[in-house]
Design a protein around this motif. Structure first.
Motif, short mmCIF file in Angstrom:
data_model
loop_
_atom_site.label_atom_id
_atom_site.label_comp_id
_atom_site.label_asym_id
_atom_site.label_seq_id
_atom_site.Cartn_x
_atom_site.Cartn_y
_atom_site.Cartn_z
N ARG A 259 0.61 -1.07 0.20
CA ARG A 259 -0.02 -0.59 -0.12
C ARG A 259 0.68 1.28 0.49
O ARG A 259 1.77 1.33 0.38
N GLU A 261 1.29 4.49 1.97
CA GLU A 261 1.25 6.09 2.87
C GLU A 261 2.07 7.21 2.93
O GLU A 261 3.21 6.50 3.24
N GLU A 262 1.51 8.49 2.69
CA GLU A 262 2.81 9.58 2.81
C GLU A 262 3.39 9.55 1.87
O GLU A 262 5.24 9.50 1.67
N ASN A 263 3.08 8.86 0.51
CA ASN A 263 4.05 8.67 -0.31
C ASN A 263 5.44 7.76 -0.03
O ASN A 263 6.20 7.82 -1.23
N VAL A 266 4.66 0.28 1.65
CA VAL A 266 4.41 -0.21 2.83
C VAL A 266 4.06 -0.89 2.89
O VAL A 266 2.66 -1.48 1.79
N VAL A 282 8.95 -0.61 5.16
CA VAL A 282 9.03 0.80 5.07
C VAL A 282 10.02 1.07 3.88
O VAL A 282 11.00 0.48 3.69
#
Length: 464
Positions: A259, A261-263, A266, A282
């Protein structure tokens, strides 16, 4: 004599990315280093600042005096140096010991545990990821890399604690260079067709990769993308190797639950043959291709002593490779990314990854084809991959080592594209066109000298 017994090392083609890593390796061993290259670059400027004597005219008179002693000087050259070259001829006729870069890498890797990363594409990023994971974990290692690691602004990573460091090396298939190496274990990211000017047919390229695998000692591990299972599993079993496949949602090592998440990408990783699971890794370098690179690098690193906590921190702290999905600037009007992609598969992966991050933005791609032969061989693929962009600007082909081929130019790609928003322009018209079009998501793409335009484009965007 061993290569480390010479006092001086002279490089013909010192500005190449692989040659410059070797030059730095010899400087670290207190050798005097000098060299020639055809043109200056940011990299040769840095080498000069590090104390290396470099000139840019093929003239034996410019070779420094101390490097004229064949007893004290080792000469290393790149295959890009033509056979008839004045300085090369001087060394050949004056009794110097002369080696190809690949031969020197073979000597360095012969007596050390060597983790090699091969593949038509992905090898630079994966090898730098691997080197970073080991380095940040303070492991005993050396990394001779094929790109500039952004974390360190260098293509050489050194954390040598004794005379038995782990060597991380990019295994380049061009000119069959990787067949000179002595890999203990290796990663194969893919075996897509490329360098057909060298190999002629894709089958010959695949044959070369198989010969590379045969260099790995019996009982050691070979990590390969799951799509290669049918081609490699028989050979791996025959050679007595331990095959570890990897992929997204498939393979012995697999990434899942990916996915954004904040560019950042993850994901979870499972290493099923070792009963290992890592949730919530990450990676700030986006792209599904980078997730694949990350799990391959992670698996081989874990098998060579990387601790669990160091995997989490290593991947999250990884900042990428210069000219690989490199953010150049982000303004109120434009996001600008530069990338080295020069093969249709790489371009497709790049565009798909950018789309995942910025699905609503209009994407403009500036592409400079690299090599006449590659443009000829993959024109259909280039057209198909570039059709994924909204707006395409093609620059003239960067020839590198090649002479022009009749009927092969950037229009060959342009005319095969279905996208109507396309144009071929000369370098001098680029900035004016970008000012007129005001792109909101811009990519410069290619392996030639398109990177020389990056600063000009950045300055224009920031001034707008």
């Amino acid at each position: 004599m061993k290569i480390t017994d010479y006092d001086n090392v002279y490089f013909l083609g010192i500005g190449g990315i692989g040659m410059s890593a070797l030059a730095r390796w010899f400087v670290d061993r207190d050798k005097a280093v000098a060299g020639y290259d055809r043109t200056s670059s940011n990299l040769t400027d840095k080498l000069s600042a590090e104390g290396m004597e470099i000139h840019f005219e093929d003239n034996p008179n410019y070779i420094p005096a101390k490097f004229r002693d064949p007893e004290a000087t080792l000469v290393i050259y790149t295959p890009a140096i033509p056979e008839h070259h004045d300085e090369f001829d001087f060394f050949k006729t004056s009794g110097f010991t002369i080696y190809k870069r690949s031969e020197v890498l073979g000597m360095i890797t012969k007596d050390h545990k060597t983790l090699a990363v091969a593949g038509t594409h992905g090898k630079t990023t994966t090898s730098i990821m691997l080197a970073h994971l080991l380095y940040q974990a303070d492991m005993n290692m050396e990394g001779l890399l094929g790109g500039i690691a952004t974390n360190y602004n260098s293509n050489l990573l050194l954390n040598r604690k004794d005379e038995e460091p782990i060597i991380v090396v990019e295994a380049d298939e061009f000119d069959r260079t990787f067949l000179r190496l002595n890999p203990t274990s290796a990663i194969i990211t893919n075996m897509d067709a490329d360098h057909l000017d060298i190999y002629g047919e894709h089958e010959e390229l695949v044959k070369s990769f198989k010969e590379f695998i045969e260099l790995i000692p019996k009982g050691q591990k070979i990590y390969y993308h799951n799509s290669l299972s049918d081609q490699l599993s028989g050979l791996i079993e025959e050679r007595g190797l331990k095959g570890i496949s990897y992929g997204i949602d498939e393979g012995d090592v697999k990434a899942s639950n990916i996915r954004v998440e904040e560019n950042a990408f993850v994901f979870d990783m499972s290493y099923e043959t070792e009963n290992l699971f890592f949730g919530g890794l990450v990676l700030h370098q986006p792209g599904f291709h980078n997730v694949l690179n990350a799990i391959a690098a992670s698996a081989i690193a874990l098998d060579n002593g990387l601790e669990r906590e160091d995997l989490f921190s290593g991947l999250e702290s990884y900042k990428g490779v210069k000219r690989r999905f490199e953010y150049i600037c982000i303004t109120d009007q434009t996001i600008y990314i530069d990338d080295y992609a020069h093969h249709p598969t790489e371009i497709t992966s790049l565009i798909d990854s950018v789309r995942k991050l910025y699905p609503e933005k209009k994407m403009t791609v500036i592409f400079q084809p690299h090599l006449y032969s590659r443009t000829r061989d993959f024109a259909d693929g280039f057209a198909e991959s570039l059709d994924k962009a909204d707006d395409v600007i093609l620059m003239p082909i960067y020839p590198a080592r090649e002479e022009p081929i009749e009927g092969v130019d950037s229009d060959l790609i342009l005319n095969k594209m279905k996208n109507i928003n396309k144009v071929v322009i000369d370098r001098e018209d680029l900035i004016a066109l970008l000012k007129a079009r005001e792109p909101e998501l811009l990519l410069t793409v290619g392996a030639g000298d398109i990177d020389r335009e990056v600063v000009r484009i950045k300055n224009m965007l920031e001034a707008s």
